[in-house]
Design a protein around this motif. Structure first.
Motif, PDB file in Angstrom:
ATOM      1  N   PRO A  79      42.203  13.876   9.679  1.00 39.01           N
ATOM      2  CA  PRO A  79      41.522  13.717   8.389  1.00 39.01           C
ATOM      3  C   PRO A  79      42.237  14.519   7.304  1.00 39.01           C
ATOM      4  O   PRO A  79      42.586  15.688   7.504  1.00 39.01           O
ATOM      5  CB  PRO A  79      40.117  14.272   8.657  1.00 39.01           C
ATOM      6  N   GLY A  80      42.451  13.897   6.173  1.00 44.67           N
ATOM      7  CA  GLY A  80      43.065  14.572   5.043  1.00 44.67           C
ATOM      8  C   GLY A  80      44.585  14.681   5.117  1.00 44.67           C
ATOM      9  O   GLY A  80      45.211  15.226   4.197  1.00 44.67           O
ATOM     10  N   VAL A  81      45.200  14.187   6.194  1.00 43.40           N
ATOM     11  CA  VAL A  81      46.662  14.231   6.330  1.00 43.40           C
ATOM     12  C   VAL A  81      47.231  12.928   5.791  1.00 43.40           C
ATOM     13  O   VAL A  81      46.864  11.846   6.244  1.00 43.40           O
ATOM     14  CB  VAL A  81      47.076  14.406   7.808  1.00 43.40           C
ATOM     15  N   ASP A  82      48.128  13.031   4.802  1.00 38.39           N
ATOM     16  CA  ASP A  82      48.655  11.792   4.244  1.00 38.39           C
ATOM     17  C   ASP A  82      49.759  11.220   5.134  1.00 38.39           C
ATOM     18  O   ASP A  82      50.277  11.882   6.037  1.00 38.39           O
ATOM     19  CB  ASP A  82      49.118  11.957   2.798  1.00 38.39           C
ATOM     20  N   VAL A  83      50.102   9.983   4.857  1.00 36.87           N
ATOM     21  CA  VAL A  83      51.042   9.247   5.704  1.00 36.87           C
ATOM     22  C   VAL A  83      52.398   9.940   5.780  1.00 36.87           C
ATOM     23  O   VAL A  83      52.964  10.115   6.871  1.00 36.87           O
ATOM     24  CB  VAL A  83      51.192   7.804   5.172  1.00 36.87           C
ATOM     25  N   LEU A  84      52.940  10.342   4.645  1.00 37.16           N
ATOM     26  CA  LEU A  84      54.264  10.953   4.649  1.00 37.16           C
ATOM     27  C   LEU A  84      54.281  12.268   5.414  1.00 37.16           C
ATOM     28  O   LEU A  84      55.231  12.557   6.146  1.00 37.16           O
ATOM     29  CB  LEU A  84      54.765  11.166   3.217  1.00 37.16           C
ATOM     30  N   ALA A  85      53.240  13.069   5.258  1.00 44.52           N
ATOM     31  CA  ALA A  85      53.171  14.333   5.990  1.00 44.52           C
ATOM     32  C   ALA A  85      53.141  14.087   7.495  1.00 44.52           C
ATOM     33  O   ALA A  85      53.809  14.788   8.272  1.00 44.52           O
ATOM     34  CB  ALA A  85      51.945  15.131   5.556  1.00 44.52           C
ATOM     35  N   GLU A 133      61.017  -1.013  11.188  1.00 41.56           N
ATOM     36  CA  GLU A 133      60.576  -1.095   9.799  1.00 41.56           C
ATOM     37  C   GLU A 133      59.389  -2.052   9.650  1.00 41.56           C
ATOM     38  O   GLU A 133      58.402  -1.745   8.978  1.00 41.56           O
ATOM     39  CB  GLU A 133      61.750  -1.575   8.941  1.00 41.56           C
ATOM     40  N   GLU A 134      59.483  -3.202  10.305  1.00 44.20           N
ATOM     41  CA  GLU A 134      58.393  -4.180  10.233  1.00 44.20           C
ATOM     42  C   GLU A 134      57.108  -3.622  10.844  1.00 44.20           C
ATOM     43  O   GLU A 134      56.014  -3.819  10.304  1.00 44.20           O
ATOM     44  CB  GLU A 134      58.814  -5.463  10.961  1.00 44.20           C
ATOM     45  N   ALA A 135      57.243  -2.923  11.973  1.00 49.86           N
ATOM     46  CA  ALA A 135      56.071  -2.347  12.632  1.00 49.86           C
ATOM     47  C   ALA A 135      55.415  -1.281  11.761  1.00 49.86           C
ATOM     48  O   ALA A 135      54.190  -1.211  11.657  1.00 49.86           O
ATOM     49  CB  ALA A 135      56.476  -1.753  13.979  1.00 49.86           C
ATOM     50  N   LEU A 136      56.236  -0.449  11.121  1.00 48.30           N
ATOM     51  CA  LEU A 136      55.686   0.589  10.244  1.00 48.30           C
ATOM     52  C   LEU A 136      54.990  -0.028   9.042  1.00 48.30           C
ATOM     53  O   LEU A 136      53.872   0.389   8.677  1.00 48.30           O
ATOM     54  CB  LEU A 136      56.801   1.525   9.784  1.00 48.30           C
ATOM     55  N   ALA A 137      55.603  -1.022   8.431  1.00 50.57           N
ATOM     56  CA  ALA A 137      54.977  -1.684   7.283  1.00 50.57           C
ATOM     57  C   ALA A 137      53.643  -2.315   7.684  1.00 50.57           C
ATOM     58  O   ALA A 137      52.655  -2.237   6.943  1.00 50.57           O
ATOM     59  CB  ALA A 137      55.918  -2.742   6.715  1.00 50.57           C
ATOM     60  N   ASP A 138      53.606  -2.914   8.865  1.00 51.58           N
ATOM     61  CA  ASP A 138      52.371  -3.534   9.351  1.00 51.58           C
ATOM     62  C   ASP A 138      51.275  -2.485   9.530  1.00 51.58           C
ATOM     63  O   ASP A 138      50.126  -2.704   9.133  1.00 51.58           O
ATOM     64  CB  ASP A 138      52.654  -4.239  10.680  1.00 51.58           C
ATOM     65  N   GLU A 139      51.639  -1.337  10.109  1.00 50.60           N
ATOM     66  CA  GLU A 139      50.640  -0.288  10.329  1.00 50.60           C
ATOM     67  C   GLU A 139      50.147   0.282   9.010  1.00 50.60           C
ATOM     68  O   GLU A 139      48.961   0.593   8.852  1.00 50.60           O
ATOM     69  CB  GLU A 139      51.234   0.817  11.208  1.00 50.60           C
ATOM     70  N   LEU A 152      58.108  -1.314   1.044  1.00 51.16           N
ATOM     71  CA  LEU A 152      59.126  -0.482   0.411  1.00 51.16           C
ATOM     72  C   LEU A 152      59.230   0.878   1.095  1.00 51.16           C
ATOM     73  O   LEU A 152      60.339   1.361   1.384  1.00 51.16           O
ATOM     74  CB  LEU A 152      58.791  -0.306  -1.074  1.00 51.16           C
ATOM     75  N   LEU A 153      58.100   1.498   1.375  1.00 47.84           N
ATOM     76  CA  LEU A 153      58.124   2.794   2.036  1.00 47.84           C
ATOM     77  C   LEU A 153      58.768   2.683   3.419  1.00 47.84           C
ATOM     78  O   LEU A 153      59.603   3.507   3.803  1.00 47.84           O
ATOM     79  CB  LEU A 153      56.712   3.360   2.170  1.00 47.84           C
ATOM     80  N   ALA A 154      58.388   1.660   4.167  1.00 52.79           N
ATOM     81  CA  ALA A 154      58.954   1.479   5.505  1.00 52.79           C
ATOM     82  C   ALA A 154      60.464   1.279   5.435  1.00 52.79           C
ATOM     83  O   ALA A 154      61.218   1.847   6.236  1.00 52.79           O
ATOM     84  CB  ALA A 154      58.291   0.290   6.195  1.00 52.79           C
ATOM     85  N   ALA A 155      60.921   0.494   4.469  1.00 58.29           N
ATOM     86  CA  ALA A 155      62.362   0.236   4.333  1.00 58.29           C
ATOM     87  C   ALA A 155      63.119   1.513   4.012  1.00 58.29           C
ATOM     88  O   ALA A 155      64.156   1.813   4.622  1.00 58.29           O
ATOM     89  CB  ALA A 155      62.602  -0.812   3.250  1.00 58.29           C
ATOM     90  N   PHE A 156      62.615   2.290   3.065  1.00 56.07           N
ATOM     91  CA  PHE A 156      63.290   3.532   2.684  1.00 56.07           C
ATOM     92  C   PHE A 156      63.275   4.546   3.827  1.00 56.07           C
ATOM     93  O   PHE A 156      64.265   5.235   4.074  1.00 56.07           O
ATOM     94  CB  PHE A 156      62.633   4.143   1.448  1.00 56.07           C
ATOM     95  N   LEU A 157      62.140   4.651   4.502  1.00 52.78           N
ATOM     96  CA  LEU A 157      62.029   5.649   5.567  1.00 52.78           C
ATOM     97  C   LEU A 157      62.958   5.330   6.731  1.00 52.78           C
ATOM     98  O   LEU A 157      63.697   6.200   7.214  1.00 52.78           O
ATOM     99  CB  LEU A 157      60.584   5.743   6.059  1.00 52.78           C
ATOM    100  N   ALA A 162      67.739   6.592   9.661  1.00 53.27           N
ATOM    101  CA  ALA A 162      68.955   6.099  10.313  1.00 53.27           C
ATOM    102  C   ALA A 162      70.184   6.814   9.767  1.00 53.27           C
ATOM    103  O   ALA A 162      71.122   7.137  10.508  1.00 53.27           O
ATOM    104  CB  ALA A 162      69.083   4.591  10.115  1.00 53.27           C
ATOM    105  N   THR A 163      70.201   7.086   8.471  1.00 54.72           N
ATOM    106  CA  THR A 163      71.315   7.805   7.865  1.00 54.72           C
ATOM    107  C   THR A 163      71.423   9.223   8.422  1.00 54.72           C
ATOM    108  O   THR A 163      72.518   9.713   8.726  1.00 54.72           O
ATOM    109  CB  THR A 163      71.152   7.845   6.334  1.00 54.72           C
ATOM    110  N   VAL A 164      70.288   9.898   8.560  1.00 50.82           N
ATOM    111  CA  VAL A 164      70.274  11.235   9.165  1.00 50.82           C
ATOM    112  C   VAL A 164      70.796  11.172  10.594  1.00 50.82           C
ATOM    113  O   VAL A 164      71.632  11.993  11.014  1.00 50.82           O
ATOM    114  CB  VAL A 164      68.850  11.832   9.134  1.00 50.82           C
ATOM    115  N   LEU A 165      70.324  10.201  11.349  1.00 55.21           N
ATOM    116  CA  LEU A 165      70.715  10.080  12.747  1.00 55.21           C
ATOM    117  C   LEU A 165      72.205   9.780  12.891  1.00 55.21           C
ATOM    118  O   LEU A 165      72.887  10.350  13.743  1.00 55.21           O
ATOM    119  CB  LEU A 165      69.886   8.982  13.412  1.00 55.21           C
ATOM    120  N   VAL A 166      72.725   8.906  12.044  1.00 59.03           N
ATOM    121  CA  VAL A 166      74.156   8.572  12.095  1.00 59.03           C
ATOM    122  C   VAL A 166      75.011   9.795  11.761  1.00 59.03           C
ATOM    123  O   VAL A 166      76.042  10.042  12.390  1.00 59.03           O
ATOM    124  CB  VAL A 166      74.475   7.399  11.150  1.00 59.03           C
ATOM    125  N   ALA A 167      74.571  10.574  10.770  1.00 54.68           N
ATOM    126  CA  ALA A 167      75.314  11.787  10.421  1.00 54.68           C
ATOM    127  C   ALA A 167      75.336  12.764  11.595  1.00 54.68           C
ATOM    128  O   ALA A 167      76.379  13.370  11.902  1.00 54.68           O
ATOM    129  CB  ALA A 167      74.696  12.450   9.195  1.00 54.68           C
TER     130      ALA A 167
END
Length: 202
Positions: A79-85, A133-139, A152-157, A162-167
Protein backbone atom coordinates in the motif's frame (compact mmCIF):
# COMPACT_ATOMS: atom_id res chain seq x y z
CA UNK A 1 7.29 -23.64 -18.80
CA UNK A 2 6.97 -27.06 -20.44
CA UNK A 3 3.95 -27.71 -22.59
CA UNK A 4 1.01 -29.60 -21.17
CA UNK A 5 1.73 -33.30 -21.41
CA UNK A 6 5.50 -32.88 -21.69
CA UNK A 7 7.04 -36.21 -20.77
CA UNK A 8 9.47 -36.66 -17.92
CA UNK A 9 8.53 -33.65 -15.84
CA UNK A 10 10.88 -31.17 -14.18
CA UNK A 11 13.82 -33.58 -13.86
CA UNK A 12 13.84 -34.33 -17.57
CA UNK A 13 13.54 -30.65 -18.38
CA UNK A 14 16.42 -29.80 -16.06
CA UNK A 15 18.61 -32.53 -17.58
CA UNK A 16 17.91 -31.34 -21.12
CA UNK A 17 18.68 -27.76 -20.12
CA UNK A 18 21.95 -28.74 -18.42
CA UNK A 19 23.12 -30.78 -21.41
CA UNK A 20 22.14 -28.09 -23.90
CA UNK A 21 23.86 -25.33 -21.96
CA UNK A 22 27.06 -27.35 -21.72
CA UNK A 23 27.10 -28.10 -25.45
CA UNK A 24 26.30 -24.52 -26.45
CA UNK A 25 29.04 -23.08 -24.23
CA UNK A 26 31.56 -25.66 -25.41
CA UNK A 27 30.88 -25.56 -29.15
CA UNK A 28 28.77 -22.47 -29.81
CA UNK A 29 25.01 -22.26 -30.14
CA UNK A 30 24.82 -22.47 -33.93
CA UNK A 31 27.08 -25.57 -34.09
CA UNK A 32 24.81 -27.72 -31.91
CA UNK A 33 21.61 -29.36 -33.16
CA UNK A 34 18.53 -30.31 -31.17
CA UNK A 35 19.08 -33.93 -32.23
CA UNK A 36 22.55 -33.87 -30.63
CA UNK A 37 21.13 -32.43 -27.43
CA UNK A 38 18.42 -35.09 -27.35
CA UNK A 39 20.96 -37.91 -27.80
CA UNK A 40 23.26 -36.53 -25.11
CA UNK A 41 20.32 -36.13 -22.70
CA UNK A 42 18.97 -39.60 -23.44
CA UNK A 43 15.63 -38.40 -24.78
CA UNK A 44 13.97 -37.95 -28.16
CA UNK A 45 13.91 -34.71 -30.13
CA UNK A 46 10.14 -34.69 -29.65
CA UNK A 47 10.65 -34.69 -25.88
CA UNK A 48 13.07 -31.78 -26.17
CA UNK A 49 10.52 -29.76 -28.14
CA UNK A 50 7.75 -30.71 -25.70
CA UNK A 51 9.72 -28.90 -23.00
CA UNK A 52 11.33 -26.19 -25.17
CA UNK A 53 9.23 -25.15 -28.18
CA UNK A 54 12.16 -23.28 -29.76
CA UNK A 55 15.82 -24.16 -29.87
CA UNK A 56 16.65 -20.70 -28.50
CA UNK A 57 14.62 -21.50 -25.38
CA UNK A 58 17.23 -24.12 -24.50
CA UNK A 59 19.65 -21.30 -23.74
CA UNK A 60 17.51 -18.22 -23.13
CA UNK A 61 15.35 -19.84 -20.48
CA UNK A 62 14.72 -16.93 -18.09
CA UNK A 63 11.82 -15.32 -19.93
CA UNK A 64 9.16 -16.60 -17.55
CA UNK A 65 11.21 -15.38 -14.57
CA UNK A 66 11.54 -11.90 -16.08
CA UNK A 67 7.86 -11.65 -16.97
CA UNK A 68 6.81 -12.74 -13.49
CA UNK A 69 9.27 -10.29 -11.94
CA UNK A 70 7.77 -7.23 -13.65
CA UNK A 71 4.20 -8.42 -13.20
CA UNK A 72 4.74 -9.09 -9.48
CA UNK A 73 6.42 -5.72 -8.97
CA UNK A 74 3.24 -4.03 -10.21
CA UNK A 75 0.67 -6.48 -8.89
CA UNK A 76 2.05 -7.27 -5.44
CA UNK A 77 3.49 -3.95 -4.28
CA UNK A 78 2.55 -2.71 -0.84
CA UNK A 79 0.00 0.00 0.00
CA UNK A 80 1.24 3.46 -0.90
CA UNK A 81 4.18 2.14 -2.98
CA UNK A 82 4.15 3.54 -6.48
CA UNK A 83 4.90 1.49 -9.57
CA UNK A 84 8.33 2.95 -10.29
CA UNK A 85 9.51 2.51 -6.71
CA UNK A 86 8.43 -1.14 -6.75
CA UNK A 87 10.06 -1.85 -10.12
CA UNK A 88 13.27 -0.13 -9.02
CA UNK A 89 13.36 -2.18 -5.84
CA UNK A 90 12.89 -5.36 -7.86
CA UNK A 91 15.81 -4.55 -10.16
CA UNK A 92 18.00 -3.57 -7.21
CA UNK A 93 17.28 -6.93 -5.56
CA UNK A 94 18.50 -8.67 -8.72
CA UNK A 95 21.84 -6.90 -8.42
CA UNK A 96 22.18 -7.55 -4.69
CA UNK A 97 21.49 -11.25 -5.23
CA UNK A 98 23.84 -11.44 -8.25
CA UNK A 99 20.86 -12.91 -10.10
CA UNK A 100 21.45 -14.05 -13.70
CA UNK A 101 18.99 -11.36 -14.86
CA UNK A 102 21.38 -8.73 -13.49
CA UNK A 103 24.38 -9.95 -15.47
CA UNK A 104 26.38 -10.04 -12.24
CA UNK A 105 26.19 -13.79 -11.66
CA UNK A 106 29.65 -15.37 -11.63
CA UNK A 107 28.45 -17.82 -14.29
CA UNK A 108 27.26 -15.11 -16.69
CA UNK A 109 30.49 -14.80 -18.67
CA UNK A 110 30.13 -17.96 -20.81
CA UNK A 111 26.47 -17.05 -21.28
CA UNK A 112 27.37 -13.61 -22.65
CA UNK A 113 30.06 -15.05 -24.92
CA UNK A 114 27.66 -17.59 -26.37
CA UNK A 115 24.90 -15.04 -26.99
CA UNK A 116 27.31 -12.52 -28.53
CA UNK A 117 28.52 -15.13 -31.02
CA UNK A 118 25.04 -16.13 -32.23
CA UNK A 119 22.79 -13.90 -34.39
CA UNK A 120 19.90 -16.28 -33.64
CA UNK A 121 20.26 -15.80 -29.87
CA UNK A 122 20.64 -12.03 -30.22
CA UNK A 123 17.45 -11.91 -32.29
CA UNK A 124 15.58 -14.06 -29.78
CA UNK A 125 16.80 -11.91 -26.88
CA UNK A 126 15.26 -8.90 -28.61
CA UNK A 127 11.98 -10.77 -29.07
CA UNK A 128 11.98 -11.69 -25.40
CA UNK A 129 12.52 -8.04 -24.45
CA UNK A 130 9.47 -7.12 -26.53
CA UNK A 131 7.43 -9.85 -24.80
CA UNK A 132 8.50 -8.59 -21.35
CA UNK A 133 7.55 -5.07 -22.40
CA UNK A 134 4.11 -6.28 -23.49
CA UNK A 135 3.59 -8.14 -20.21
CA UNK A 136 4.55 -5.09 -18.16
CA UNK A 137 2.27 -2.80 -20.16
CA UNK A 138 -0.58 -5.28 -19.70
CA UNK A 139 -0.05 -5.40 -15.93
CA UNK A 140 0.10 -1.61 -15.72
CA UNK A 141 -3.15 -1.35 -17.68
CA UNK A 142 -4.80 -3.67 -15.17
CA UNK A 143 -3.66 -1.60 -12.19
CA UNK A 144 -6.38 0.82 -11.04
CA UNK A 145 -3.82 2.97 -9.19
CA UNK A 146 -1.70 3.59 -12.29
CA UNK A 147 -2.91 6.45 -14.46
CA UNK A 148 0.08 6.97 -16.76
CA UNK A 149 0.90 5.74 -20.27
CA UNK A 150 1.44 2.03 -19.71
CA UNK A 151 2.89 1.25 -23.13
CA UNK A 152 5.31 4.16 -23.01
CA UNK A 153 6.56 3.42 -19.51
CA UNK A 154 7.02 -0.27 -20.31
CA UNK A 155 8.94 0.56 -23.50
CA UNK A 156 11.29 2.99 -21.77
CA UNK A 157 11.86 0.74 -18.77
CA UNK A 158 12.63 -2.44 -20.72
CA UNK A 159 14.87 -0.62 -23.20
CA UNK A 160 16.63 1.22 -20.39
CA UNK A 161 17.26 -1.89 -18.33
CA UNK A 162 18.48 -3.72 -21.42
CA UNK A 163 20.99 -0.91 -21.94
CA UNK A 164 22.24 -1.31 -18.36
CA UNK A 165 22.49 -5.06 -18.79
CA UNK A 166 24.37 -4.80 -22.10
CA UNK A 167 26.86 -2.37 -20.56
CA UNK A 168 27.46 -4.79 -17.70
CA UNK A 169 27.83 -7.68 -20.16
CA UNK A 170 30.37 -5.80 -22.27
CA UNK A 171 32.50 -5.03 -19.24
CA UNK A 172 32.30 -8.65 -18.12
CA UNK A 173 33.47 -9.72 -21.58
CA UNK A 174 36.32 -7.23 -21.32
CA UNK A 175 37.52 -8.96 -18.16
CA UNK A 176 35.88 -7.12 -15.27
CA UNK A 177 34.77 -9.22 -12.30
CA UNK A 178 31.18 -8.92 -11.02
CA UNK A 179 32.27 -7.25 -7.77
CA UNK A 180 34.01 -4.54 -9.79
CA UNK A 181 30.80 -3.78 -11.64
CA UNK A 182 28.25 -3.77 -8.82
CA UNK A 183 28.50 -0.09 -7.86
CA UNK A 184 28.39 1.09 -11.48
CA UNK A 185 25.50 -1.24 -12.28
CA UNK A 186 23.54 0.10 -9.30
CA UNK A 187 24.31 3.70 -10.23
CA UNK A 188 23.06 3.14 -13.79
CA UNK A 189 19.85 1.57 -12.50
CA UNK A 190 19.35 4.59 -10.22
CA UNK A 191 19.89 6.97 -13.14
CA UNK A 192 17.44 4.98 -15.25
CA UNK A 193 14.65 5.29 -12.70
CA UNK A 194 15.44 8.95 -12.04
CA UNK A 195 15.04 9.59 -15.76
CA UNK A 196 11.77 7.67 -15.86
CA UNK A 197 10.42 9.54 -12.86
CA UNK A 198 11.48 12.87 -14.32
CA UNK A 199 9.82 12.19 -17.64
CA UNK A 200 12.91 10.77 -19.39
CA UNK A 201 13.83 13.98 -21.20
CA UNK A 202 13.42 16.12 -18.11
Amino acid sequence: MPRTGARGGPQTRARILEVATGLFVERGYDAVTVAEIARAAGVSSVTVFNHFPRKEDLFLDRQDDAVELVRAAVRDRGPGVDVLASLQHATERLAEARHPLSGLDERSLPFFRTVAASPALIARAREIAAEIEEALADELDRDPAFDGDAALLAAFLVAGYATVLVATARRRLAGAAPEELLDDHRARVTRLFSALRGGVAG
